[in-house]
Design a protein around this motif. Structure first.
Motif, PDB file in Angstrom:
ATOM      1  N   PRO A  52       0.797  -1.231   0.000  1.00 19.77           N
ATOM      2  CA  PRO A  52       0.000   0.000   0.000  1.00 19.77           C
ATOM      3  C   PRO A  52       0.827   1.278   0.000  1.00 19.77           C
ATOM      4  O   PRO A  52       0.380   2.293  -0.552  1.00 19.77           O
ATOM      5  N   ASN A  76      -6.828  -7.538   8.509  1.00 17.95           N
ATOM      6  CA  ASN A  76      -5.718  -6.604   8.208  1.00 17.95           C
ATOM      7  C   ASN A  76      -5.930  -5.930   6.851  1.00 17.95           C
ATOM      8  O   ASN A  76      -5.623  -4.754   6.670  1.00 17.95           O
ATOM      9  N   ASP A  77      -6.440  -6.701   5.879  1.00 22.21           N
ATOM     10  CA  ASP A  77      -6.729  -6.111   4.552  1.00 22.21           C
ATOM     11  C   ASP A  77      -7.763  -4.983   4.698  1.00 22.21           C
ATOM     12  O   ASP A  77      -7.668  -3.937   4.057  1.00 22.21           O
ATOM     13  N   ARG A  80      -6.231  -1.887   6.335  1.00 22.00           N
ATOM     14  CA  ARG A  80      -5.445  -1.180   5.316  1.00 22.00           C
ATOM     15  C   ARG A  80      -6.370  -0.364   4.404  1.00 22.00           C
ATOM     16  O   ARG A  80      -6.122   0.819   4.147  1.00 22.00           O
ATOM     17  N   ASP A  81      -7.470  -0.973   3.966  1.00 25.35           N
ATOM     18  CA  ASP A  81      -8.370  -0.282   3.034  1.00 25.35           C
ATOM     19  C   ASP A  81      -9.064   0.904   3.697  1.00 25.35           C
ATOM     20  O   ASP A  81      -9.267   1.945   3.061  1.00 25.35           O
TER      21      ASP A  81
END
Ligand SMILES: NC(=O)c1ccc[n+]([C@@H]2O[C@H](COP(=O)([O-])OP(=O)(O)OC[C@H]3O[C@@H](n4cnc5c(N)ncnc54)[C@H](OP(=O)(O)O)[C@@H]3O)[C@@H](O)[C@H]2O)c1
Length: 329
Positions: A52, A76-77, A80-81
């Motif tokens: 990222p 976690n994805d 992050r988003d």
């Protein structure tokens, strides 16, 4: 409408990308450019969503109407988003999975209110954790999320319970008159949805102001037994299937790697109630019967020899399960 897909050239998302372009959406696709699929008139951002920091500069310049992440699998994805897109999009859509619905099911009719719980499949538990993170972000800071839960959806994969999806092994076995495995007695009920049908429901949710904070599944209304599903694959291959029916428990004892996909998903009857997506997207109707769609899929595999891979690991595994089953009887 300005839309970003993370992914966008996969088994499900390619059909959705094409429909977006047909409907005049300004579509950006963020992927690594490895899939080889080209979507005419879509704009490309080449990058790896797992990196990222490298993308923050490019993404930071944009304001989106909708961001869809096709390839988020862990909380976690999602974290992050939320970091990348909070304040940058009017809607963020997470692709979850219908395998997140309660297993074993206490009722065979699945609505979006069916509890989420899957003690058998880590993949599904991770999707549930993603949903929980998003619900929290929606409640606590109005993160404008929508959750979509596909169930078994196909176009460029052969969607059977026992064989690899991205390979031609099951069709090769059928054509050579070899036995194939059908879990249970083949009479449990299942739904398989063509990606083009999924796309019609999905695109209707893009920038839909009432879809914020909501979860949807989008499936065909065609309910088939697993025997009918394998018969349709065999018919598309122009042969009769030699099915060996083996209890899911037995298969998972011999080959524990099937526990998630069978005991955590396909061994139970599931009938999807699609009233919610039809209320929100009134023109949604799935029109492609599996018998028709699977013929097209086999045709797609057969137009390019490099797609017709026969995986000997899959073959050996199927032979082994059948042998242990037959010698135990
Ligand atoms: N099919 C089903 O039956 C089913 C059922 C339930 C849920 N789902 C969910 O549906 C989603 C899969 O959708 P799909 O079938 O369209 O996807 P897919 O076939 O898995 O395709 C993956 C897409 O993501 C891109 N990609 C992969 N890794 C990337 C990375 N690190 N950075 C950027 N792009 C990357 C690929 O392009 P490049 O390789 O070129 O980067 C491609 O566009 C998953 O979330 C899955 O859990 C599917």
């Amino acid at each position: 409408m300005k839309v970003l897909f993370i992914g966008g050239t996969g088994n499900i998302s390619t059909s959705v990308s094409k429909l977006c372009i047909e409907r005049g959406i300004d579509l950006y696709l963020l992927n690594r450019g490895k899939s080889g699929v080209k979507i005419a008139r879509a704009r490309t951002i080449t990058g790896d969503i797992q990196q990222p920091k490298e993308l923050a500069g490019t993404l930071g310049k944009h304001q989106w109407d909708v961001v869809v992440n096709w390839i988020a699998f862990t909380s976690n994805d999602i974290e992050r988003d939320i970091g990348l897109f909070f304040g940058k999009t009017r809607q963020y859509i997470f692709i979850s999975s219908a395998s997140a619905y309660q297993k074993p099911p206490s009722h065979p009719i699945i609505t979006e209110s069916t509890p989420l719980k899957n003690p058998f499949w880590e993949y599904s538990r991770n999707k549930i954790a993603c949903e929980e993170k998003l619900n929290q972000a929606y409640r606590q800071k109005d993160f404008p999320m929508t959750i979509v839960r596909p169930s078994l959806t196909y176009d460029t994969v052969i969607p059977v319970a026992i064989s690899g999806w991205k390979e031609y092994t099951i069709v090769d076995r059928l054509k050579k008159g070899k036995k194939i495995i059908v879990h249970g007695d083949g009479t449990s009920l299942w739904t398989i949805t063509h990606a083009k049908d999924f796309a019609r429901g999905f695109v209707g949710l893009l920038d839909h102001q009432q879809a914020i904070g909501q979860a949807f599944h989008i499936t065909s209304d065609e309910v088939l037994t697993w025997n009918q599903i394998y018969q349709a694959v065999a018919e598309a291959a122009g042969v009769e299937a030699k099915m060996v029916h083996i209890a899911s428990d037995f298969i998972c004892q011999v080959e524990p790697s099937f526990t998630g996909t069978l005991l955590g998903d396909k061994s139970y009857s599931a009938i999807f109630d699609n009233s919610k997506i039809k209320k929100f997207v009134p023109d949604f109707v799935a029109t492609i019967p599996f018998k028709t769609g699977i013929k097209q899929t086999l045709g797609w595999f057969e137009t390019d020899a490099s797609r017709m891979t026969i995986n000997q690991v899959t073959n050996r595994m199927m032979n082994r399960i059948i042998k242990i089953y037959e010698t135990s009887n």
